[in-house]
Design a protein around this motif. Structure first.
Motif, PDB file in Angstrom:
ATOM      1  N   ILE A  60       0.837  -1.201   0.000  1.00  0.00           N
ATOM      2  CA  ILE A  60       0.000   0.000   0.000  1.00  0.00           C
ATOM      3  C   ILE A  60       0.874   1.254   0.000  1.00  0.00           C
ATOM      4  O   ILE A  60       0.650   2.194  -0.761  1.00  0.00           O
ATOM      5  CB  ILE A  60      -0.969  -0.009   1.203  1.00  0.00           C
ATOM      6  CG1 ILE A  60      -2.010  -1.124   1.023  1.00  0.00           C
ATOM      7  CG2 ILE A  60      -1.629   1.351   1.389  1.00  0.00           C
ATOM      8  CD1 ILE A  60      -2.821  -1.424   2.280  1.00  0.00           C
ATOM      9  N   ALA A  61       1.892   1.269   0.852  1.00  0.00           N
ATOM     10  CA  ALA A  61       2.804   2.423   0.927  1.00  0.00           C
ATOM     11  C   ALA A  61       3.556   2.614  -0.387  1.00  0.00           C
ATOM     12  O   ALA A  61       3.707   3.744  -0.874  1.00  0.00           O
ATOM     13  CB  ALA A  61       3.778   2.248   2.091  1.00  0.00           C
ATOM     14  N   ASP A  62       4.021   1.520  -0.969  1.00  0.00           N
ATOM     15  CA  ASP A  62       4.743   1.612  -2.244  1.00  0.00           C
ATOM     16  C   ASP A  62       3.842   2.180  -3.347  1.00  0.00           C
ATOM     17  O   ASP A  62       4.277   3.014  -4.142  1.00  0.00           O
ATOM     18  CB  ASP A  62       5.289   0.244  -2.664  1.00  0.00           C
ATOM     19  CG  ASP A  62       6.461  -0.219  -1.810  1.00  0.00           C
ATOM     20  OD1 ASP A  62       7.070   0.623  -1.110  1.00  0.00           O
ATOM     21  OD2 ASP A  62       6.764  -1.434  -1.830  1.00  0.00           O
ATOM     22  N   LEU A  70       6.056  11.857  -2.688  1.00  0.00           N
ATOM     23  CA  LEU A  70       6.122  11.880  -1.227  1.00  0.00           C
ATOM     24  C   LEU A  70       7.561  11.788  -0.735  1.00  0.00           C
ATOM     25  O   LEU A  70       8.373  11.070  -1.316  1.00  0.00           O
ATOM     26  CB  LEU A  70       5.309  10.719  -0.650  1.00  0.00           C
ATOM     27  CG  LEU A  70       3.825  10.687  -1.031  1.00  0.00           C
ATOM     28  CD1 LEU A  70       3.191   9.393  -0.543  1.00  0.00           C
ATOM     29  CD2 LEU A  70       3.096  11.899  -0.484  1.00  0.00           C
ATOM     30  N   HIS A  71       7.831  12.474   0.357  1.00  0.00           N
ATOM     31  CA  HIS A  71       9.129  12.354   1.031  1.00  0.00           C
ATOM     32  C   HIS A  71       9.105  11.220   2.052  1.00  0.00           C
ATOM     33  O   HIS A  71      10.143  10.630   2.350  1.00  0.00           O
ATOM     34  CB  HIS A  71       9.492  13.650   1.754  1.00  0.00           C
ATOM     35  CG  HIS A  71       9.680  14.805   0.841  1.00  0.00           C
ATOM     36  ND1 HIS A  71      10.742  14.905  -0.025  1.00  0.00           N
ATOM     37  CD2 HIS A  71       8.933  15.924   0.649  1.00  0.00           C
ATOM     38  CE1 HIS A  71      10.645  16.032  -0.698  1.00  0.00           C
ATOM     39  NE2 HIS A  71       9.557  16.669  -0.323  1.00  0.00           N
ATOM     40  N   GLY A  72       7.914  10.965   2.607  1.00  0.00           N
ATOM     41  CA  GLY A  72       7.830   9.935   3.630  1.00  0.00           C
ATOM     42  C   GLY A  72       6.405   9.497   3.890  1.00  0.00           C
ATOM     43  O   GLY A  72       5.448  10.227   3.631  1.00  0.00           O
ATOM     44  N   ILE A  73       6.305   8.270   4.405  1.00  0.00           N
ATOM     45  CA  ILE A  73       5.016   7.668   4.768  1.00  0.00           C
ATOM     46  C   ILE A  73       5.218   6.943   6.088  1.00  0.00           C
ATOM     47  O   ILE A  73       6.220   6.238   6.276  1.00  0.00           O
ATOM     48  CB  ILE A  73       4.544   6.636   3.720  1.00  0.00           C
ATOM     49  CG1 ILE A  73       4.305   7.300   2.373  1.00  0.00           C
ATOM     50  CG2 ILE A  73       3.307   5.883   4.206  1.00  0.00           C
ATOM     51  CD1 ILE A  73       4.030   6.303   1.246  1.00  0.00           C
ATOM     52  N   THR A  91      -1.907   7.066   9.956  1.00  0.00           N
ATOM     53  CA  THR A  91      -1.254   7.210   8.658  1.00  0.00           C
ATOM     54  C   THR A  91      -0.778   8.646   8.542  1.00  0.00           C
ATOM     55  O   THR A  91      -1.515   9.573   8.884  1.00  0.00           O
ATOM     56  CB  THR A  91      -2.193   6.878   7.474  1.00  0.00           C
ATOM     57  OG1 THR A  91      -3.300   7.767   7.489  1.00  0.00           O
ATOM     58  CG2 THR A  91      -2.677   5.456   7.551  1.00  0.00           C
ATOM     59  N   CYS A  92       0.446   8.821   8.101  1.00  0.00           N
ATOM     60  CA  CYS A  92       1.021  10.151   7.880  1.00  0.00           C
ATOM     61  C   CYS A  92       1.757  10.140   6.551  1.00  0.00           C
ATOM     62  O   CYS A  92       2.407   9.158   6.211  1.00  0.00           O
ATOM     63  CB  CYS A  92       2.040  10.515   8.958  1.00  0.00           C
ATOM     64  SG  CYS A  92       1.446  10.508  10.634  1.00  0.00           S
TER      65      CYS A  92
END
Length: 147
Positions: A60-62, A70-73, A91-92
């Protein structure tokens, strides 16, 4: 940077947001899900299969990283027995722009509701236990993002 955790204890949403804030993006979006006090519900019990769950959350993150710049998850999901008002999920996302951060955060939550292998059992004040079925509205929300 992608951070994925499946934990039994609580988490500090503020600290997690701060961890993403140092990545020099212009926007950090976040969502904290809590156990709702619906009817006679006293607790929610979440189960999972660790290897399968972590792989699904990473996927999901990928996918979010491919859809938005995005810089980060950060994805943190709790398991075990949780009482009314306790945090379930965080979730951020961090991006240079507000819209990307907000959309990616919403996308991740919609995918978590349908693609992450968590099994939820509601526990009522009378001792009755029942497994939570997937809702059609959650399926439709996830499908609205496309492949």
């Amino acid at each position: 940077m992608i951070k994925i955790e499946v934990i039994t204890g609580s988490f500090d949403a503020g600290a997690e947001i701060e961890n993403l804030s140092v990545l020099s993006g212009g926007a950090v979006a976040s969502f904290v899900g809590q156990v709702r006090g619906d009817g006679d519900l006293v607790a929610l019990e979440l189960e999972h299969y660790p290897a399968m769950t972590e792989k699904a959350l990473r996927h999901i993150a990928d996918k979010a990283s491919q859809k938005w710049p995005l810089h980060g998850i950060t994805i943190i999901h709790r398991v075990g027995r949780l009482k009314i008002g306790e945090q379930i999920v965080l979730t951020c996302t961090c991006s240079d722009h507000r819209q990307a951060a907000i959309e990616a955060c919403a996308y991740i939550m919609d995918q978590l509701k349908t693609a992450a292998p968590f099994w939820k059992k509601e526990i009522s004040s009378n001792g009755r236990e029942s497994w939570v079925e997937e809702r059609q509205s959650d399926i439709e929300a996830a499908e609205n993002w496309g492949g």
